[in-house]
Scaffold this active site. Structure first.
Site, short mmCIF file in Angstrom:
data_model
loop_
_atom_site.label_atom_id
_atom_site.label_comp_id
_atom_site.label_asym_id
_atom_site.label_seq_id
_atom_site.Cartn_x
_atom_site.Cartn_y
_atom_site.Cartn_z
N SER A 92 0.81 -1.22 0.00
CA SER A 92 0.00 0.00 0.00
C SER A 92 0.84 1.27 0.00
CB SER A 92 -0.92 0.00 1.23
OG SER A 92 -0.16 -0.11 2.43
N ASP A 94 3.82 4.13 -1.34
CA ASP A 94 4.02 4.88 -2.59
C ASP A 94 4.95 4.16 -3.56
OD1 ASP A 94 2.32 6.90 -1.97
OD2 ASP A 94 3.85 8.36 -1.39
N TYR A 260 19.39 2.90 -9.50
CA TYR A 260 20.21 3.61 -10.49
C TYR A 260 21.06 2.67 -11.32
CZ TYR A 260 19.47 8.56 -10.56
OH TYR A 260 18.95 9.78 -10.83
N HIS A 321 23.78 5.71 -4.97
CA HIS A 321 23.63 5.91 -6.42
C HIS A 321 24.94 6.36 -7.08
CE1 HIS A 321 19.53 5.28 -5.64
NE2 HIS A 321 19.11 6.52 -5.56
N LYS A 417 18.86 18.88 -3.79
CA LYS A 417 17.43 19.10 -4.03
C LYS A 417 17.17 20.59 -4.19
CE LYS A 417 15.46 15.10 -1.64
NZ LYS A 417 14.64 14.68 -2.79
N ARG A 549 21.65 27.30 -8.27
CA ARG A 549 22.63 26.28 -8.64
C ARG A 549 23.34 25.67 -7.44
NH1 ARG A 549 23.70 26.21 -14.08
NH2 ARG A 549 22.77 27.92 -15.27
#
Length: 573
Positions: A92, A94, A260, A321, A417, A549
């Site tokens: 259930s 995501d 990845y 990753h 992020k 940036r």
């Protein structure tokens, strides 16, 4: 479906068994008496080795196909008549809804799944089979939406999907799952794959319960577990997780997934290196000035701050990753394409790397920003994040590999992020041409005079090489241009999602894109010292505006090694 059957028959070794070694006995709880009947009796009577591990069944090539699976009624299965049962634990959540079930449907849609398969969702939520199917159907898409049989294939797929509710530490719940799986597997050689789409703090609970009651006995095929990252928070917690999992599973049953490694361009990295003579002699310190691994997202935590604040960008992206990509990039030529040969070379690279120090790292955290009439929140504006959080949402690091091939070459990582763009790419900057005759024509920008190989992992997958060439005209003016391979132009087909490749590999027993325990130990050894120092000293991250940036400190870090980030131009080229 004939092509699918042939694929599985051609790779019998992929389904080889795991026979656990002997050690001390482990306790085992029985299923409740009210659940004991012909099928569920396997939960009580399954064969165990002396250390409590389930005896995973023999391979498809060793005669086990002629044996009658335990608990299955009817005649012994015919040669090649096997079935795969896939259980998504945390159905259930995501990840399961957005990635795992759609990836399984894509494999079914393209006829990559075996003829006989069953999918079960397992979670604490109370849900019927039909409710699970309705939930799954909301996220399913076909490769090409206009195909006439799209809805028909969806219906066929959903009919193979079932649900079992239960607590994650409940042997009773997994015993009931075992009973239902056995009913679906009747008359065929069973194989079982468990995907743990759950938080890491309950990995061991699930593995303990499932391995004791829902894994296959000796002669019953294989049982495998896919484990999602994060694999701990540091060397100590990762080692403890590995030791706990190995109380119930063998290493060959554990598939540590890093999605990845399933990306098309990451898969192509080894092909580029080892099947093109033009690159082989260039792949060393003699020709490469620096290597940059860049990951950026143009959005913030968006409600996931509670999870993210416990890990931060270094654990979430860099330690897994980007470091995995670096190991593939820098490894020596493996003896073969076999999984263990490739993973052996990756481990050698990781063990050759210097441990990171605080002076090798720049950390940042995004702050609120207003652009025009639109306002963007700061990281600490997320209601699930503490107001005084110093968790980095951005990090840049300089890593070095102390071996003969890469001595002195800086490998620069950058991940963040709430940056200005979304991208993931590898940029290889080559050394300048000695005594360049055209230095005056290029100008003072020496970086422009160097060649650069770029592998854009996402979005808009591409490989391109920056070269210097003459601008047409009577004068002598040089320009930098690209030799391009844009996947969307060259290949008129959709690129599979990384989870599709990795799920298929796990079913086939192909481990080369999954992380081995010693590889995980070596990776954590590089990052654990700096993570502890950052947290112990509560090093304040440099604030940067949402959509920028990133911190200015990242540019100073690169400048320390006479490097300029390759993505600073407006288009990233």
């Amino acid at each position: 479906m004939a092509a699918v059957d042939l694929r599985f028959h051609l790779h019998p070794a992929a389904f080889s068994s795991v026979h656990p070694s002997n050690s001390s006995a482990k306790p085992h709880r029985h299923c409740p008496p009210q659940r004991i009947h012909a099928a569920a009796r396997r939960c009580l009577l399954r064969a165990k080795s002396s250390n409590g591990h389930p005896q995973i069944g023999a391979s498809f090539s060793d005669g086990a196909l002629d044996a009658k699976p335990s608990g299955a009624g009817g005649p012994a299965p015919e040669q090649g008549e096997h079935t795969v049962s896939i259980t998504v634990v945390g159905a259930s959540g995501d990840l399961a809804k957005k990635k795992i079930f759609p990836a399984l449907f894509a494999l079914f849609y393209e006829d990559w799944l075996p003829e006989h398969f069953t999918i079960f969702g397992y979670a604490r939520s109370k849900m019927s089979d039909e409710e699970l199917r309705n939930m799954i159907s909301m996220t399913l898409t076909c490769r090409i939406d206009q195909r006439a049989n799209c809805s028909e294939k969806m219906d066929q797929f959903l009919k193979r999907c079932f649900y079992q509710s239960g607590q994650y530490n409940s042997e009773e719940g997994f015993c009931e799952l075992d009973r239902k799986l056995t009913e679906k597997e009747a008359g065929k050689l069973p194989n079982r794959l468990f995907y743990l789409s759950i938080p890491p703090n309950i990995f061991v609970d699930v593995v303990r319960s499932a391995s004791r009651t829902a894994s296959l006995p000796s002669g019953g095929g294989w049982t495998r577990f896919i484990v999602e990252k994060p694999f701990g928070r540091d060397s100590e917690s990762s080692g403890e997780l590995t030791r706990s999992l190995k109380m119930y599973l063998e290493e060959e049953q554990i598939f540590r997934i890093d999605h990845y490694l399933g990306k098309e361009l990451v898969e192509n990295l080894s092909v580029l290196r080892f099947s093109n003579l033009v690159f082989q002699p260039l792949w060393s310190r003699d020709y490469i000035r620096n290597v940059q691994l860049i990951f950026s997202e143009d959005f913030g935590t968006e409600g996931r701050g509670g999870y993210f604040d416990n890990y931060g960008i270094i654990r979430d992206i860099m330690q897994n990753h980007l470091l995995q990509i670096l190991a593939l990039f820098a490894m020596e030529t493996p003896v073969s394409l076999a999984a263990e040969d490739i993973r052996n070379e990756k481990v050698k690279v990781l063990r050759s790397m210097r441990k990171l120090k605080v002076e090798d790292v720049v950390v940042g955290q995004y702050k609120g920003h207003t652009r025009g009439e639109k306002s963007f929140p700061a990281y600490v504006d997320d209601p699930t994040v503490p107001n005084d959080s110093v968790t980095p949402t951005f990090a840049a690091a300089a890593l070095f590999i102390d071996n003969a091939r890469w001595d002195g070459v800086p490998f620069l990582m950058k991940a963040g992020k709430a940056l200005h763009t979304r991208r993931a790419e590898i940029r290889v900057q080559f050394r300048r041409v000695p005594g360049n005759l055209y230095r005056g024509s290029v100008g003072a920008d020496l970086d422009m005079a160097t060649n650069e190989l770029v592998l854009r992992v996402q979005p808009d997958e591409a490989i391109y090489l920056k070269i210097n060439n003459k601008v047409p005209g009577l004068g002598m003016r040089l320009d930098s241009g690209n030799l391009n391979l844009f996947y969307s132009e060259r290949y008129q087909r959709e690129i599979p999602d990384a989870y599709e490749r990795l799920l298929l590999d796990a079913m086939e027993g192909e481990r080369r894109l999954f992380i081995r325990s010693d590889e995980l130990d070596a990776a954590w050894a590089i990052f654990t010292p700096v993570l502890r120092e950052l947290e112990d000293k509560r090093v304040a991250p440099e604030l940067y505006p949402y959509g920028s940036r990133g911190p200015v400190g990242a540019h100073y870090l690169a400048a320390n090694y006479n490097v300029r980030w390759g993505d600073i131009s407006s288009d990233g080229s």
